[in-house]
Design a protein around this motif. Structure first.
Motif, PDB file in Angstrom:
ATOM      1  N   LEU A 219       0.854  -1.180   0.000  1.00 14.60           N
ATOM      2  CA  LEU A 219       0.000   0.000   0.000  1.00 14.60           C
ATOM      3  C   LEU A 219       0.892   1.232   0.000  1.00 14.60           C
ATOM      4  O   LEU A 219       1.865   1.304   0.748  1.00 14.60           O
ATOM      5  N   TYR A 221       0.693   5.477   0.174  1.00 14.97           N
ATOM      6  CA  TYR A 221      -0.127   6.693   0.295  1.00 14.97           C
ATOM      7  C   TYR A 221       0.685   7.759   1.028  1.00 14.97           C
ATOM      8  O   TYR A 221       1.237   7.502   2.105  1.00 14.97           O
ATOM      9  N   MET A 233      -6.376   6.743   5.670  1.00 14.53           N
ATOM     10  CA  MET A 233      -6.525   5.338   5.277  1.00 14.53           C
ATOM     11  C   MET A 233      -7.492   4.611   6.206  1.00 14.53           C
ATOM     12  O   MET A 233      -8.296   3.778   5.762  1.00 14.53           O
ATOM     13  N   LEU A 237     -10.284   3.047   3.733  1.00 14.65           N
ATOM     14  CA  LEU A 237     -10.112   1.648   3.348  1.00 14.65           C
ATOM     15  C   LEU A 237     -11.221   0.720   3.832  1.00 14.65           C
ATOM     16  O   LEU A 237     -11.643  -0.173   3.076  1.00 14.65           O
ATOM     17  N   TRP A 240     -14.183   0.180   1.498  1.00 13.82           N
ATOM     18  CA  TRP A 240     -13.937  -0.700   0.349  1.00 13.82           C
ATOM     19  C   TRP A 240     -13.732  -2.148   0.785  1.00 13.82           C
ATOM     20  O   TRP A 240     -14.331  -3.073   0.228  1.00 13.82           O
ATOM     21  N   VAL A 265      -6.459  -2.960   8.259  1.00 18.37           N
ATOM     22  CA  VAL A 265      -6.056  -1.617   7.842  1.00 18.37           C
ATOM     23  C   VAL A 265      -4.874  -1.132   8.675  1.00 18.37           C
ATOM     24  O   VAL A 265      -3.912  -0.553   8.145  1.00 18.37           O
ATOM     25  N   CYS A 269      -1.149  -0.081   7.197  1.00 11.39           N
ATOM     26  CA  CYS A 269      -0.536   1.221   7.466  1.00 11.39           C
ATOM     27  C   CYS A 269       0.794   1.079   8.191  1.00 11.39           C
ATOM     28  O   CYS A 269       1.698   1.905   8.013  1.00 11.39           O
ATOM     29  N   VAL A 274       2.973   4.346   4.133  1.00 13.44           N
ATOM     30  CA  VAL A 274       1.789   5.185   4.343  1.00 13.44           C
ATOM     31  C   VAL A 274       2.212   6.272   5.318  1.00 13.44           C
ATOM     32  O   VAL A 274       2.464   5.992   6.498  1.00 13.44           O
ATOM     33  N   GLY A 302      -6.018   3.920  -2.320  1.00  9.52           N
ATOM     34  CA  GLY A 302      -6.574   3.782  -0.989  1.00  9.52           C
ATOM     35  C   GLY A 302      -7.528   4.865  -0.548  1.00  9.52           C
ATOM     36  O   GLY A 302      -8.383   4.632   0.312  1.00  9.52           O
ATOM     37  N   THR A 309      -6.701   9.813  -5.937  1.00  7.34           N
ATOM     38  CA  THR A 309      -5.767   8.813  -6.450  1.00  7.34           C
ATOM     39  C   THR A 309      -4.748   9.465  -7.368  1.00  7.34           C
ATOM     40  O   THR A 309      -3.540   9.198  -7.268  1.00  7.34           O
TER      41      THR A 309
END
Length: 332
Positions: A219, A221, A233, A237, A240, A265, A269, A274, A302, A309
């Motif tokens: 991941l 971000y 996040m 997240l 989704w 999650v 992270c 992240v 994310g 994005t």
């Protein structure tokens, strides 16, 4: 060190699948502008976790809209496809893109697509080695024939021919050994951290006769601060992952997989880049140093929003990639 983007075509609530797919191709165009080396597209069937049912098809679109970046599948589900047909599609993209296409394949899972596409649980449970060997033969440039349990046909010539080495998604020791004995590089998922990736690479090397350039997913971000990135996040997240992971429906009545979303999650992270740009650089270089991986692909969707994005891709490209690439080769 190669850094790419990993696009699940994630179906966040309220997002129409068509918009997600258009956003995915826009993200690949943005990744090329931002300086990423490659972009990899996931394939899923009948679920919102990922709304792209044909990674090869979407890769073709992305290759037609770009000129430099490599585009790959992460992965095409081999248990529900004919390996020779998949090799033909890969060969087309190889030639028309001047070699910018890479094929990643995986065994998949015991999900509903096995029933819908008629391949059945047997192809999933014991047919992957035969399918993979047939795919590799078809991508070796010569003729191909089959006389196995799942495929039987007379010798044919591959037209067009293409010499390509597929990447194999590996989540079990059996698949690791299968890839290693054939000299195929692995794709390691973002659900595992540095320790697990290191252990998997060590297992591969115990079976293999030579080295391979593996790929690790993570991941990715970036925000102004690490606290902000983690907070965002944690907010986005679960929207989704909750309904998305619930879409994995076993075909044979076995219990569906369960995962504590909040804990997952937090894990993502914690183990992946992240955070602030500085934190992301530190995480990437630490992963490279601990695992030996020299190719990472970052899941950049994310935030669950098309514009965010694209912003994430641009910031990673501007604030993270140059710092990673400026380090000594041995450090990254």
């Amino acid at each position: 060190m190669r850094i790419g983007v990993f696009l699940v075509a994630a179906g966040f609530p309220g997002m129409a699948p068509g918009d997600v797919l258009r956003g995915t191709t826009e993200a690949i165009e943005a990744a090329e502008r931002a300086g990423f080396d490659d972009a990899w597209i996931a394939e899923h069937h009948f679920m919102s976790y990922g709304v792209c049912p044909s990674a090869v098809t979407l890769a073709a679109v992305a290759l037609g809209r770009t000129s430099r970046i490599t585009v790959g599948t992460a992965v095409s589900v081999l248990s529900v496809q004919h390996p020779v047909a998949l090799a033909e599609q890969a060969a087309i993209l190889h030639h028309v893109s001047d070699g910018r296409f890479r094929l990643g394949v995986g065994r998949g899972g015991p999900w509903l697509e096995l029933e819908v596409f008629g391949t059945g649980t047997a192809r999933f449970e014991r047919g992957f080695p035969e399918s993979l060997d047939l795919l590799c033969t078809a991508l070796n440039g010569g003729p191909v024939a089959a006389d196995g349990e799942f495929f039987r046909f007379r010798e044919v010539s591959m037209v067009p021919q293409a010499r390509m080495t597929p990447v194999v998604a590996c989540t079990s020791d059996g698949t690791v050994r299968l890839a290693a004995e054939r000299g195929l590089p692995m794709l390691l998922g973002m659900h595992v951290g540095d320790d697990e990736k290191t252990e998997t690479i060590a297992a591969y090397e115990s079976y293999a006769t030579g080295p391979a350039a593996h790929i690790g997913a993570a991941l990715g971000y970036v925000a102004d601060t690490t606290e902000q990135a983690v907070r965002e996040m944690r907010e986005s997240l679960p929207r989704w992952l909750g309904p998305g992971l619930a879409g994995y429906v076993p075909v044979d009545g076995r219990p569906p997989p369960r995962r504590n979303i909040a804990e997952y999650v937090d894990l993502l992270c914690r183990i992946h880049p992240v955070g602030s740009a500085e934190h992301c650089v530190e995480k990437i270089t630490t992963t490279a140093a601990r695992t030996g991986l020299r190719h990472l692909i970052l899941m950049v969707e994310g935030a669950g929003d098309r514009a965010r994005t694209l912003e994430n891709i641009a910031r990673l490209g501007a604030e993270v990639l140059p710092a990673v690439r400026a380090l000594r080769p041995g450090a990254a």
